[in-house]
Design an enzyme around this catalytic site. Structure first.
Site, short mmCIF file in Angstrom:
data_model
loop_
_atom_site.label_atom_id
_atom_site.label_comp_id
_atom_site.label_asym_id
_atom_site.label_seq_id
_atom_site.Cartn_x
_atom_site.Cartn_y
_atom_site.Cartn_z
N CYS A 184 124.00 11.87 -18.82
CA CYS A 184 122.54 11.79 -18.68
C CYS A 184 121.93 11.10 -19.90
O CYS A 184 122.52 11.06 -20.98
CB CYS A 184 121.94 13.18 -18.47
SG CYS A 184 121.77 14.15 -19.97
N LEU A 185 120.74 10.56 -19.71
CA LEU A 185 120.08 9.80 -20.77
C LEU A 185 119.84 10.62 -22.03
O LEU A 185 119.82 10.09 -23.14
CB LEU A 185 118.76 9.23 -20.25
CG LEU A 185 118.89 8.21 -19.11
CD1 LEU A 185 117.50 7.84 -18.59
CD2 LEU A 185 119.65 6.97 -19.55
#
Length: 283
Positions: A184-185
């Protein structure tokens, strides 16, 4: 999707099937990566598409490109997708970004599945795509959230390593069989520095620049004004070519960074977490 398997892929698929058989209807916590995609495909193969639903958590930490690919892959598998809006960004424990950040993210997802989806979809169980290698890593606090919510982990229980996951995925011709890992970012932000929607958007746009320039993989680590680019080691030299260098610098500056640097060590999984856990690591 082909379901004809032979040899080791068949044996591995059957081992996973033994873990999900009897768990219908089954919800699969799904991100579109190779682990969750394989679990989804094997669940459909074992239980039938009518007894499986892909549960895709959507929040600012999920890149738009990953969201779109997840839907494309589920369509290839023949599985229905239910999107679940998650709000981990409203949890102060997630925002402060400690080494346990992933716990709060997964806990939010599994809690929303339990509260909003299980009864609505009539699910008998929920599973997620932890593999046997993940189960041995110390930087996977999300696994505790899975335990707390009694989420099944068929791949790791059946003993499938990441290499074997990809082997079976290739045998099933899954389009993400060789897809690079895409955490995930929020994983691009150093622990101890707050996770904000603005930072996530900066990272997402900067990584779009890498894809637009044709790099096969890449991560942009957020260090305030500095964007630290991690690329496959074989592609680092290309980043120094004049046209590419200018495009990288211009594009990533437009994403909101002031300085752009390339990390000569290449891509490093767990780069922010493992050192804090005192585990030697080289990407």
């Amino acid at each position: 999707m082909t379901t004809d398997l032979v040899g080791e892929p068949l044996a591995l698929a059957d081992a996973v099937a033994a873990e999900v058989r009897g768990a219908a209807p089954l919800g699969v916590a799904y991100s579109g990566g190779v682990d969750s995609a394989l679990l989804l495909a094997l669940a459909v193969r074992t239980l039938g598409a009518e007894n499986v639903v892909a549960l895709l958590g959507v929040s600012p930490s999920l890149a738009r490109s990953e969201r779109a690919l997840a839907h494309e892959t589920a369509a290839f598998i023949g599985a229905r997708v239910v999107e679940i809006e998650t709000h981990e960004g409203e949890n102060p424990d997630y925002v402060k970004n400690g080494v346990d950040r992933c716990f709060f993210c997964k806990d939010e997802l599994f809690a929303r599945i339990s509260d909003e989806v299980v009864a609505e979809q009539g699910l008998a169980a929920v599973a997620y795509g932890e593999n046997a290698d993940d189960a041995r890593r110390p930087d996977r606090p999300g696994s505790q959230a899975a335990t707390n919510h009694r989420v099944l982990r068929p791949l790791s229980v059946a003993g499938l390593t990441k290499k074997q996951v990809r082997e079976v995925a290739r045998a099933l011709a899954l389009p993400v069989a060789d897809k690079p890992a895409a955490p995930c970012l929020a994983s691009r932000i150093p622990h101890g520095q707050e996770v904000t929607a603005e930072k996530l958007k900066q990272v997402e746009r900067a990584e779009e620049v890498l894809r637009e320039l044709g790099f096969s993989d890449g991560r942009v680590r957020h260090h305030g004004d500095i964007a630290r680019i991690e690329l496959p080691t074989a592609e680092i030299a290309r980043a120094g070519e004049e046209d590419v260098r200018r495009a990288l610098d211009d594009g990533i500056r437009e994403a909101g960074f002031r300085y752009v640097v390339v990390d000569l060590r290449g891509i490093q999984s767990g780069a922010f977490t493992l050192p804090l856990l005192a585990v030697g690591h080289r990407g």
